[in-house]
Design a protein around this motif. Structure first.
Motif, PDB file in Angstrom:
ATOM      1  N   PRO A 320       0.568  -0.899  -0.348  1.00  0.00           N
ATOM      2  CA  PRO A 320      -0.489   0.270   0.058  1.00  0.00           C
ATOM      3  C   PRO A 320       1.174   1.712   0.078  1.00  0.00           C
ATOM      4  O   PRO A 320       1.843   0.746   0.544  1.00  0.00           O
ATOM      5  CB  PRO A 320      -0.830  -0.048   1.210  1.00  0.00           C
ATOM      6  CG  PRO A 320      -0.468  -1.603   1.198  1.00  0.00           C
ATOM      7  CD  PRO A 320       0.400  -2.290   1.326  1.00  0.00           C
ATOM      8  N   HIS A 327       0.487   3.297  -4.681  1.00  0.00           N
ATOM      9  CA  HIS A 327       0.346   1.348  -4.025  1.00  0.00           C
ATOM     10  C   HIS A 327       1.381   1.155  -5.413  1.00  0.00           C
ATOM     11  O   HIS A 327       1.964   1.018  -6.244  1.00  0.00           O
ATOM     12  CB  HIS A 327      -0.642   0.540  -4.589  1.00  0.00           C
ATOM     13  CG  HIS A 327      -1.825   1.513  -4.037  1.00  0.00           C
ATOM     14  ND1 HIS A 327      -1.786   1.090  -2.639  1.00  0.00           N
ATOM     15  CD2 HIS A 327      -3.041   1.997  -4.281  1.00  0.00           C
ATOM     16  CE1 HIS A 327      -2.988   1.648  -1.948  1.00  0.00           C
ATOM     17  NE2 HIS A 327      -3.874   2.271  -3.103  1.00  0.00           N
ATOM     18  N   ARG A 486      -2.916  -6.955   4.201  1.00  0.00           N
ATOM     19  CA  ARG A 486      -4.040  -7.156   5.019  1.00  0.00           C
ATOM     20  C   ARG A 486      -5.126  -6.420   5.476  1.00  0.00           C
ATOM     21  O   ARG A 486      -6.626  -6.242   5.988  1.00  0.00           O
ATOM     22  CB  ARG A 486      -3.625  -7.698   6.969  1.00  0.00           C
ATOM     23  CG  ARG A 486      -2.347  -8.534   6.595  1.00  0.00           C
ATOM     24  CD  ARG A 486      -2.252  -9.369   8.779  1.00  0.00           C
ATOM     25  NE  ARG A 486      -1.933 -10.689   8.587  1.00  0.00           N
ATOM     26  CZ  ARG A 486      -1.281 -11.162   9.733  1.00  0.00           C
ATOM     27  NH1 ARG A 486      -1.744  -9.886  10.498  1.00  0.00           N
ATOM     28  NH2 ARG A 486      -1.167 -12.246   9.950  1.00  0.00           N
ATOM     29  N   ASP A 487      -4.304  -4.872   4.649  1.00  0.00           N
ATOM     30  CA  ASP A 487      -5.067  -3.216   5.317  1.00  0.00           C
ATOM     31  C   ASP A 487      -6.993  -3.916   4.271  1.00  0.00           C
ATOM     32  O   ASP A 487      -7.251  -3.042   3.985  1.00  0.00           O
ATOM     33  CB  ASP A 487      -4.342  -2.625   4.375  1.00  0.00           C
ATOM     34  CG  ASP A 487      -3.512  -2.442   5.598  1.00  0.00           C
ATOM     35  OD1 ASP A 487      -3.151  -1.632   5.386  1.00  0.00           O
ATOM     36  OD2 ASP A 487      -2.702  -3.555   4.890  1.00  0.00           O
ATOM     37  N   ALA A 506     -13.144  -1.197  10.143  1.00  0.00           N
ATOM     38  CA  ALA A 506     -11.804  -1.190   8.692  1.00  0.00           C
ATOM     39  C   ALA A 506     -12.182  -0.100   7.642  1.00  0.00           C
ATOM     40  O   ALA A 506     -11.710   0.205   7.296  1.00  0.00           O
ATOM     41  CB  ALA A 506     -11.814  -2.085   8.081  1.00  0.00           C
ATOM     42  N   ALA A 508     -11.775   3.371   6.350  1.00  0.00           N
ATOM     43  CA  ALA A 508     -10.614   4.005   6.335  1.00  0.00           C
ATOM     44  C   ALA A 508     -11.297   5.408   6.603  1.00  0.00           C
ATOM     45  O   ALA A 508     -10.320   6.706   7.222  1.00  0.00           O
ATOM     46  CB  ALA A 508     -10.104   4.333   5.143  1.00  0.00           C
ATOM     47  N   SER A 520     -11.310  -1.879   1.875  1.00  0.00           N
ATOM     48  CA  SER A 520     -11.230  -1.051   3.473  1.00  0.00           C
ATOM     49  C   SER A 520      -9.445  -0.166   2.696  1.00  0.00           C
ATOM     50  O   SER A 520      -9.351   0.483   3.844  1.00  0.00           O
ATOM     51  CB  SER A 520     -10.859  -2.275   3.996  1.00  0.00           C
ATOM     52  OG  SER A 520      -9.841  -3.106   4.467  1.00  0.00           O
ATOM     53  N   LEU A 521      -8.947  -0.501   1.917  1.00  0.00           N
ATOM     54  CA  LEU A 521      -7.559   0.076   1.882  1.00  0.00           C
ATOM     55  C   LEU A 521      -7.941   1.198   0.772  1.00  0.00           C
ATOM     56  O   LEU A 521      -8.627   1.086  -0.892  1.00  0.00           O
ATOM     57  CB  LEU A 521      -6.826  -0.644   0.710  1.00  0.00           C
ATOM     58  CG  LEU A 521      -5.550  -0.662   0.598  1.00  0.00           C
ATOM     59  CD1 LEU A 521      -4.555   0.379   1.748  1.00  0.00           C
ATOM     60  CD2 LEU A 521      -4.153  -1.809   0.515  1.00  0.00           C
TER      61      LEU A 521
END
Length: 560
Positions: A320, A327, A486-487, A506, A508, A520-521
């Protein structure tokens, strides 16, 4: 000059008492490549097809009108299909009869009795009619006829798992491919051109040096470049990981709207949908389209708008970006791509059966997916398809063009809950296809390849053995996202969560969920089968792939 072919030219058979001369004249444009035949009755046509089969002459197309004197088209095609199950079938009617017969004849399309009901040409250059004809001849040529010219030659003593994997990859990429044993002239030529002691399989791609690959991905690198050779320069706006329907749609719309777009695909273009022999319910293709054709057309469309494809690039990690940095996607083999936004479209794979005797024969009669390149080799054999979804139904109908019999095995008590009605109708009409409900594979074996299967009735527990030379496993879905950090939140099955399905912990932004297709990222989106709660349909994945691009624009807008 190429050597003249010794194979009989494919035949086009026209059956019409009243319009035979007119149709024969219309089909004159195909006379160079096809042998044209004209008959006036069902009986004459049946006799002709019997003669052609006896002479090993391939029959590409059978055309009839709706007014044969001795048989209804339904009855005629039922007879002819038993003789030439691989041929394409057309009913055509003159203008004055087209609407009159439409209500009676169109339902035959829904059950697969024939492939098209067309208005007979009324003048010269009726390209609407001939467009349909050439479309079907093209489909016949790509799925039934052996390629006249092989772009890829694969040489090995037997069809082992690696050889089968490479051949399937090349076929799905739209490359004319043929397999040869090493002791035939074409195979010997490849062996002699290899420098060193042969390791099977040997592969020659176009006019490049003969190679001994250890995976289909290596062949892809020869065709399209290896990751270490083709690092993408600078930072791209959008990286799409996966080139199934969702990823291809994201590439088309992203590139067409001005985003610098790169597509990374570890396997063949098209994903799971690319293995479908014929998708009949995709919008805009009334006569159906193979998954391979649909995928290759979408790829060409994206390339036209400037998208860059990196085929054979397996993404192994996503790092990330922090504080506005892009990214980073790391590719197996050394490639690196930096992207402001990422769309995850890696799709799903078929679940493994997990039966040791069967798993040992993968590539030797046992196949995961429909394995279109294998279908021709099922001629005269018994094939078994395991699965109750649309992909299984499409695979069974395609195999029925070649195999002596096709049996669909499902654990449920029928197909109605999992398969589209149009496929169920076609399966019911096709006398080569049988459905065995409440049944599962518990064992299998053979000497050099698959010869038998043990099947268990899930209601009684009774096990019986049957002969089978082909097993095609289409067993549901497993996600491809171990490479994600895992993000990126996932559900208990490993599918990517998006929008309101993302747990609030989660989020953001802290006070509102991500956008509908956002993960969620921030800057990472998910479309198609990899997304939790997705529809698992080609059209749904395509819709998500196009819908995600405005979200990407909105995410990039502040920085841009």
């Amino acid at each position: 000059m190429p050597e003249p072919s010794t194979t009989p030219r494919p035949a086009i058979v026209i059956a019409s008492e009243q319009h035979g001369a007119h149709l024969l004249d219309e089909f004159g444009r195909y006379a160079r490549d096809y042998e044209l035949h004209s008959t006036t009755t069902c009986e004459q046509t049946t006799d002709l097809l019997t003669e052609l089969v006896a002479a090993s002459a391939p029959v590409a197309l059978v055309v009839t009108d709706g007014d044969l004197p001795d048989a209804h088209p339904y009855e005629a095609f039922a007879t002819w299909r038993r003789l030439v199950p691989t041929s394409k079938r057309i009913v055509t009617a003159p203008y004055e009869r087209f609407l009159v017969q439409s209500a009676e004849l169109r339902p035959g399309l829904a059950t697969g009795k024939y492939d098209a009901y067309l208005l007979m040409p009324r003048g010269v250059r009726d390209e609407e009619f001939h467009g349909a004809v050439t479309e079907m001849l093209s489909e016949w040529g790509s799925t039934v006829a052996a390629p006249e010219v092989d772009t890829v030659r694969i040489v090995a003593p037997t069809l082992d798992p690696l050889t089968s994997e490479i051949r399937e990859y090349c076929v799905r990429m739209g490359m004319p491919t043929r397999y040869y044993p090493p002791d035939v002239p074409e195979g010997l030529e490849v062996v002699q051109a290899y420098e060193g002691t042969p390791r099977w399989p040997l592969v020659r791609v176009l006019h490049r040096p003969v190679m001994a690959p250890t995976s289909a991905r290596e062949v892809g690198h020869v065709m399209y470049g290896a990751p270490a050779q083709l690092d993408v320069e600078g930072v791209v706006d959008l990286a799409v990981v996966g080139a199934g329907p969702g990823g291809l749609a994201a590439a088309v719309y992203g590139a067409s709207e001005g985003l610098r777009t790169v597509v990374l695909e570890g396997e063949a273009i098209g994903g799971q949908a690319g293995t479908s022999s014929m998708i009949r319910n995709y919008l805009g293709f009334p006569r159906g389209v193979s998954g391979m054709r649909l995928a290759q057309r979408a790829r060409n469309q994206a390339i036209r708008f400037g998208a860059q494809f990196c085929t054979g690039w397996q993404v192994e990690a996503l790092e990330p970006g922090v504080d506005g940095a892009p990214h980073v996607l790391r590719v197996e083999g050394g490639g690196v791509v930096q992207a402001r936004a990422v769309v995850v479209a890696t799709g799903v794979s078929y679940r493994k059966l997990g039966v040791p005797g069967v798993e040992e024969l993968v590539g030797r009669g046992v196949n995961y997916g429909s394995a279109m390149s294998v279908a021709r080799e099922m001629e005269g054999y018994d094939a078994v398809v395991v699965g109750g979804g649309n992909s299984a139904g499409q695979a069974a109908l395609h195999l029925a063009r070649f195999a002596r019999s096709v049996t669909i095995l499902v654990r449920r008590d029928g197909l109605e809950a999992t398969m589209s009605q149009y496929l169920i109708k076609e399966i019911h009409y096709n006398d080569r296809v049988q459905v065995h409900p409440c049944c599962e594979v518990v064992d299998g074996g053979g000497e050099a390849r698959l010869e038998w299967l043990d099947l268990r009735d899930t209601t009684t527990g009774e096990v019986h053995r049957r002969e089978a030379q082909g097993l095609f496993l289409l067993l549901g879905a497993e996600p491809h996202c171990d490479w994600l950090p895992r993000d990126v939140a996932r559900d208990e099955r490993g599918f990517v969560l998006t929008g309101r399905d993302v747990p609030w912990q989660a989020w953001a932004s802290g006070n509102q969920p991500p956008e509908a297709l956002a993960t969620s990222l921030p800057g990472v989106f998910a479309v198609g089968d990899i997304r939790a709660g997705s529809m698992k349909r080609v059209a749904a994945a395509t819709g998500e792939g196009s819908s995600v691009v405005p979200l990407v624009h909105a995410y990039l807008a502040p920085a841009r």
